[in-house]
Motif scaffolding. Structure first.
Motif, PDB file in Angstrom:
ATOM      1  N   GLN A 212       0.840  -1.200   0.000  1.00 56.63           N
ATOM      2  CA  GLN A 212       0.000   0.000   0.000  1.00 56.63           C
ATOM      3  C   GLN A 212       0.874   1.248   0.000  1.00 56.63           C
ATOM      4  N   LEU A 213       0.442   2.220  -0.787  1.00 60.31           N
ATOM      5  CA  LEU A 213       0.997   3.566  -0.740  1.00 60.31           C
ATOM      6  C   LEU A 213      -0.197   4.490  -0.570  1.00 60.31           C
ATOM      7  N   VAL A 214      -0.205   5.251   0.500  1.00 62.50           N
ATOM      8  CA  VAL A 214      -1.359   6.088   0.807  1.00 62.50           C
ATOM      9  C   VAL A 214      -0.901   7.539   0.942  1.00 62.50           C
ATOM     10  N   GLU A 215      -1.412   8.354   0.027  1.00 65.64           N
ATOM     11  CA  GLU A 215      -1.079   9.781   0.055  1.00 65.64           C
ATOM     12  C   GLU A 215      -2.073  10.547   0.922  1.00 65.64           C
ATOM     13  N   SER A 216      -1.600  11.618   1.507  1.00 67.63           N
ATOM     14  CA  SER A 216      -2.471  12.519   2.270  1.00 67.63           C
ATOM     15  C   SER A 216      -1.854  13.909   2.258  1.00 67.63           C
ATOM     16  N   GLY A 217      -2.649  14.892   2.670  1.00 69.84           N
ATOM     17  CA  GLY A 217      -2.147  16.253   2.810  1.00 69.84           C
ATOM     18  C   GLY A 217      -2.534  17.208   1.702  1.00 69.84           C
TER      19      GLY A 217
ATOM     20  N   CYS B  83       3.296  10.330   2.124  1.00 68.28           N
ATOM     21  CA  CYS B  83       3.097   9.056   1.447  1.00 68.28           C
ATOM     22  C   CYS B  83       3.505   7.964   2.423  1.00 68.28           C
ATOM     23  N   ALA B  84       2.521   7.252   2.936  1.00 60.23           N
ATOM     24  CA  ALA B  84       2.779   6.169   3.892  1.00 60.23           C
ATOM     25  C   ALA B  84       2.835   4.850   3.138  1.00 60.23           C
TER      26      ALA B  84
END
Length: 124
Positions: free
Chosen positions: A3-8, A22-23
């Motif tokens: 998983q690659l999870v973007e936020s912000g 990017c987690a």
């Protein structure tokens, strides 16, 4: 599961700042470089920046040099993109992606994993 999870992402006025995150999970973070790409409506997805997980080497597109800074926290398997002095032309969906070949960071085909993207909108 990888998983690659973007936020912000979000809406900001021109001249403002945002920090994207990017987690990453499900793969050995240190073996990969993490790149940021963006895609504006009607345009090709383009590379913005990249950071190597092994040695911290960084790469930037000319259009963002001096305004964007990429960094990583390997303990958290997270990469950040600090975006300052934002311009309306920075408006796009921003994606993070993982590649074993950091030196080829601009080439989308070399990336193994992609996130879903986060919208950045810069108003004039």
């Amino acid at each position: 599961e990888v998983q690659l999870v973007e936020s912000g992402g979000g809406l900001v006025q021109a001249g403002g700042s945002l920090r994207l995150s990017c987690a990453a999970s499900g793969f050995t973070f240190d073996d990969y470089a993490i790149g940021w790409f963006r895609q504006a409506p009607g345009k090709e997805r383009e590379g913005v920046s990249c950071i190597s997980g092994s040695d911290g080497r960084t790469y930037y597109a000319d259009s963002v040099k001096g305004r964007f800074t990429i960094s990583s926290d390997n303990a958290k398997n997270t990469v950040y993109l600090q975006m300052n002095s934002l311009k309306p032309e920075d408006t796009a969906i921003y994606y993070c992606a993982a590649t074993r070949y950091g030196s080829r960071w601009r080439i989308k085909a070399w990336y193994d994993y992609w996130g879903q993207g986060t919208q950045v909108t810069v108003s004039s």
